[in-house]
Design a protein around this motif. Structure first.
Motif, PDB file in Angstrom:
ATOM      1  N   LYS A 154      -4.036  -9.496 -12.391  1.00 54.48           N
ATOM      2  CA  LYS A 154      -4.349  -8.565 -13.475  1.00 54.48           C
ATOM      3  C   LYS A 154      -5.851  -8.306 -13.539  1.00 54.48           C
ATOM      4  N   ILE A 155      -6.216  -7.046 -13.850  1.00 59.18           N
ATOM      5  CA  ILE A 155      -7.613  -6.688 -14.087  1.00 59.18           C
ATOM      6  C   ILE A 155      -7.725  -6.289 -15.560  1.00 59.18           C
TER       7      ILE A 155
ATOM      8  N   GLN B   2     -10.063  -5.236 -17.447  1.00 57.59           N
ATOM      9  CA  GLN B   2     -10.947  -4.131 -17.848  1.00 57.59           C
ATOM     10  C   GLN B   2     -10.330  -2.761 -17.669  1.00 57.59           C
ATOM     11  N   THR B   3      -9.169  -2.672 -17.060  1.00 57.65           N
ATOM     12  CA  THR B   3      -8.586  -1.358 -16.779  1.00 57.65           C
ATOM     13  C   THR B   3      -7.103  -1.347 -17.126  1.00 57.65           C
ATOM     14  N   THR B   4      -6.609  -0.150 -17.461  1.00 62.10           N
ATOM     15  CA  THR B   4      -5.172  -0.022 -17.732  1.00 62.10           C
ATOM     16  C   THR B   4      -4.390   0.157 -16.446  1.00 62.10           C
ATOM     17  N   SER B   5      -5.072   0.603 -15.403  1.00 68.10           N
ATOM     18  CA  SER B   5      -4.417   0.774 -14.107  1.00 68.10           C
ATOM     19  C   SER B   5      -4.550  -0.500 -13.297  1.00 68.10           C
ATOM     20  N   GLN B   6      -3.439  -0.965 -12.801  1.00 70.45           N
ATOM     21  CA  GLN B   6      -3.440  -2.204 -12.035  1.00 70.45           C
ATOM     22  C   GLN B   6      -3.246  -1.931 -10.541  1.00 70.45           C
ATOM     23  N   LYS B   7      -3.661  -0.747 -10.116  1.00 71.21           N
ATOM     24  CA  LYS B   7      -3.558  -0.413  -8.694  1.00 71.21           C
ATOM     25  C   LYS B   7      -4.624  -1.172  -7.900  1.00 71.21           C
TER      26      LYS B   7
ATOM     27  N   CYS C 116      -8.081  -7.434  -4.408  1.00 72.96           N
ATOM     28  CA  CYS C 116      -9.007  -8.138  -5.312  1.00 72.96           C
ATOM     29  C   CYS C 116      -8.803  -9.651  -5.306  1.00 72.96           C
TER      30      CYS C 116
END
Length: 250
Positions: free
Chosen positions: A6-7, A9-14, A19
């Protein structure tokens, strides 16, 4: 496994698969974290039985002090230096020893030298310095041993006993334990531990072991001031010696 899931800071997890990070097996022993050097190693590959530990730290009769410092010379030079007890009288003159206390320290190997290390003991009673003088005066004998667990661990053990009883378990015992960790070319980190076991009080009215209590509650900053002076002595000589070895092709 080092996988990014999971990232925040962003709503997109593409792009999560790009990473991730390398995963290394770790284990904690006696307050030190050890890392298996091969990324992605299995539990079977990362053999925790190879982790070198200090038996004295598992004994309730011991108290100890710890010290660590980054040093301007490599881990192999550091390990070679601490293994050589004979350097103390010269390098650490008027810090923890004196040059006039220098004497032969014949280490007799009691195991074969292998890639895993060695064990040795001093050939005979070797009373050194002020402690040695006190042992002679009080009719005590001294036993000294050394262990090296390649490539990063060593310990010296000094034990004393009364001549009459020869009971080393009832006398004074001190360890010098060193872990040498590489941190870069020509740089290393020393993790040092100094366990002490003091004889029980000889006077009946003393309920507590005073020396043991002093070491147990000694403020870290006091300990560090003393240890910094000792490693400062080594910092004068060892970086120059390492450069000389390197320039000669070593």
């Amino acid at each position: 496994e080092g996988t990014c899931t999971k990232i925040p800071q962003t709503t997109s997890q593409k792009g999560l698969q790009g990473c991730g990070a390398r995963a290394y097996r770790i284990v904690e022993r006696q307050g030190i974290i050890f890392v298996w050097g091969k990324a992605g190693a299995t539990t079977e590959e990362a053999d925790t039985s190879l982790v070198p530990t200090c038996p004295a730290l598992e004994d309730d009769r011991f108290v100890w002090i710890d010290f660590s410092r980054d040093l301007p010379y490599s881990a192999d030079i550091l390990m070679e230096n601490v293994l050589d007890s004979s350097h103390v009288c010269f390098t650490h003159h008027q810090t923890i020893s004196k040059r006039e206390n220098a004497m032969p320290l014949p280490l007799r190997l009691t195991t074969p030298v292998t890639p895993l290390g060695f064990h040795g003991e001093m050939a005979g009673d070797v009373p050194v310095g002020k402690t040695g003088e006190e042992n002679i005066k009080e009719k005590r004998v001294t036993q000294r041993t050394t262990d090296f667990v390649a490539p990063t661990y060593m310990n010296h053990i000094i034990r004393s006993a009364d001549v009459d009883s020869m009971d080393f378990d009832a006398g004074f015992e001190t360890w010098t334990v060193a872990y040498a960790t590489p941190t870069g070319p020509g740089r290393s980190r020393l993790l040092a531990r100094f366990p002490f076991r003091f004889p029980p009080p000889t006077r009946r009215f003393l309920r507590f072991n005073i020396p043991s209590l002093v070491f147990k509650y000694l403020p870290d900053w006091v300990n560090h001031l003393g240890q910094l002076k000792v490693t400062d002595d080594d910092n004068i000589f060892l970086p120059i010696q390492e450069c000389q070895v390197h320039n000669m092709g070593g």
